[in-house]
Write a protein that holds these residues in place. Structure first.
Motif, mmCIF file in Angstrom:
data_model
loop_
_atom_site.group_PDB
_atom_site.id
_atom_site.type_symbol
_atom_site.label_atom_id
_atom_site.label_comp_id
_atom_site.label_asym_id
_atom_site.label_seq_id
_atom_site.Cartn_x
_atom_site.Cartn_y
_atom_site.Cartn_z
ATOM 1 N N ASP A 89 59.377 11.241 22.956
ATOM 2 C CA ASP A 89 60.768 11.442 23.344
ATOM 3 C C ASP A 89 60.859 11.317 24.871
ATOM 4 O O ASP A 89 59.842 11.380 25.577
ATOM 5 N N THR A 93 60.871 15.767 27.630
ATOM 6 C CA THR A 93 59.528 15.515 27.100
ATOM 7 C C THR A 93 58.757 14.636 28.081
ATOM 8 O O THR A 93 57.645 14.972 28.479
ATOM 9 N N TYR A 147 58.995 4.887 23.231
ATOM 10 C CA TYR A 147 59.876 5.967 23.660
ATOM 11 C C TYR A 147 61.142 5.919 22.803
ATOM 12 O O TYR A 147 61.927 4.979 22.918
ATOM 13 N N SER A 149 64.523 7.734 22.137
ATOM 14 C CA SER A 149 65.391 8.682 22.834
ATOM 15 C C SER A 149 66.827 8.550 22.369
ATOM 16 O O SER A 149 67.271 7.462 21.990
ATOM 17 N N ASN A 150 67.563 9.655 22.442
ATOM 18 C CA ASN A 150 68.991 9.609 22.131
ATOM 19 C C ASN A 150 69.853 9.417 23.364
ATOM 20 O O ASN A 150 71.061 9.676 23.335
ATOM 21 N N GLN A 180 69.470 5.244 21.479
ATOM 22 C CA GLN A 180 70.505 5.423 20.460
ATOM 23 C C GLN A 180 71.564 4.328 20.549
ATOM 24 O O GLN A 180 71.978 3.937 21.635
ATOM 25 N N LYS A 190 66.383 10.007 14.298
ATOM 26 C CA LYS A 190 65.350 9.126 14.866
ATOM 27 C C LYS A 190 64.455 8.478 13.815
ATOM 28 O O LYS A 190 63.645 7.615 14.145
ATOM 29 N N ARG A 194 61.675 5.350 14.076
ATOM 30 C CA ARG A 194 60.248 5.534 13.773
ATOM 31 C C ARG A 194 59.811 4.565 12.687
ATOM 32 O O ARG A 194 58.687 4.034 12.723
ATOM 33 N N ASN A 206 53.387 12.184 17.537
ATOM 34 C CA ASN A 206 54.805 12.265 17.845
ATOM 35 C C ASN A 206 54.957 13.418 18.822
ATOM 36 O O ASN A 206 54.535 14.544 18.526
ATOM 37 N N GLY A 208 57.583 15.604 21.418
ATOM 38 C CA GLY A 208 58.985 15.856 21.735
ATOM 39 C C GLY A 208 59.234 17.298 22.120
ATOM 40 O O GLY A 208 58.316 18.120 22.157
ATOM 41 N N GLN A 210 62.417 18.730 20.854
ATOM 42 C CA GLN A 210 63.451 19.144 19.912
ATOM 43 C C GLN A 210 62.964 18.935 18.483
ATOM 44 O O GLN A 210 62.206 17.997 18.206
ATOM 45 N N ASP A 213 63.188 15.502 17.134
ATOM 46 C CA ASP A 213 62.208 14.482 17.528
ATOM 47 C C ASP A 213 61.168 14.273 16.437
ATOM 48 O O ASP A 213 60.420 13.288 16.471
#
Length: 281
Positions: A89, A93, A147, A149-150, A180, A190, A194, A206, A208, A210, A213
């Protein structure tokens, strides 16, 4: 005239004060202690370095075990023969965005896409301790670093430049930055991204800050989040490495049903009401 209370010799005296003193008073904020910890504490730096040191050890284990995957829901087929990758993330992160948190706090603002994108454009995020080193260690082992990410796709160029300046491994001729809404099915969950990585790579780790993640069931009730957590309990600290982030996340929105339209006061009361307390002496 403004007044203030002062404790003197066991007695409380009410004294006049100046407008300047009153203006200097710090307003209450839910972000204060969390942001102070993230930005200023050695304990936070130690927490991050601990997570990334563990990630390096786990990566070595994963490379020695071709049955190892950090994406159990998305990894399909004979993945043992695929080249290795890790998924990381970005916000809180890989990148430290506490400058934005402090800006919101000092200006009595809440998150907005407009100001967030302006912050991303400034390219002032710092690296989380240990993050750059882990990505370069992975790269040196032939492990591709993706990576997920949102951050919105519109921030991609700024995000990439920020990370390049900090020295993150960025994938060479492979686009490893997956934000995103870059594609129609790349929403806030996500798992779809992935799955794209898992088609061509064995996702070993993985990393992250959150729950989202790691698991797409993050935006549910507190009870359902706990159930999902328990179902994957054996993965934490093994394939899944989590960093502490008390500043924001689905943990704080779960008590008010992730309904951001509710007034801040109602959101705060919902968080207050779910806390368990000692009954007292």
């Amino acid at each position: 005239m403004l007044r203030r209370d002062v404790l003197l010799g066991g007695f409380t005296l009410t004294l006049p004060t100046t407008a300047a003193w009153a203006q200097a008073a710090v307003p209450p904020s839910d972000l204060l202690l969390a942001t102070l910890w993230n930005q200023r504490s050695v304990e936070y730096k130690g927490n991050a370095l601990t997570a990334y040191t563990l990630a390096r050890l786990r990566l070595d284990q994963a490379l020695a075990d071709q049955k190892w995957t950090g994406a159990p829901a998305e990894q399909k087929g004979d993945f043992a023969k695929l080249p290795p990758a890790i998924v990381v993330d970005i916000d809180e992160t890989a990148l430290d965005n506490s400058l934005y948190q402090v800006w919101m706090m000092k200006n009595d603002q809440t998150f907005s896409t407009k100001t967030w994108n302006q912050f991303c454009a400034a390219q002032v995020s710092a690296a989380i301790p240990g993050a750059v080193e882990l990505t370069n260690y992975a790269d040196s082992k032939g492990v591709k670093v993706f990576y997920i990410s949102n951050r919105g796709g519109e921030t991609k160029a700024d995000t990439k430049k920020n990370m390049e300046k900090l020295g993150f491994a960025m994938g060479g001729n492979v686009d490893t930055l997956m934000l995103q809404n870059e594609k129609p099915d790349w929403g806030s969950l996500k798992g779809t991204r992935r799955a794209v990585v898992a088609k061509d790579y064995r996702i070993t780790l993985n990393i992250g800050d959150q729950f989202g993640d790691f698991d797409d069931r993050y935006r549910t009730s507190e009870a359902d989040r706990l159930k999902a957590f328990e179902e994957s309990k054996e993965r934490w600290g093994r394939e899944w490495i989590v960093l502490g982030n008390p500043s924001y996340g689905s943990f704080e929105t779960a008590p008010f049903g992730h309904d951001f339209k509710k007034p801040r006061e109602e959101q705060r009361k919902a968080k207050w009401d779910v806390l368990q307390s000692w009954s007292g002496p």
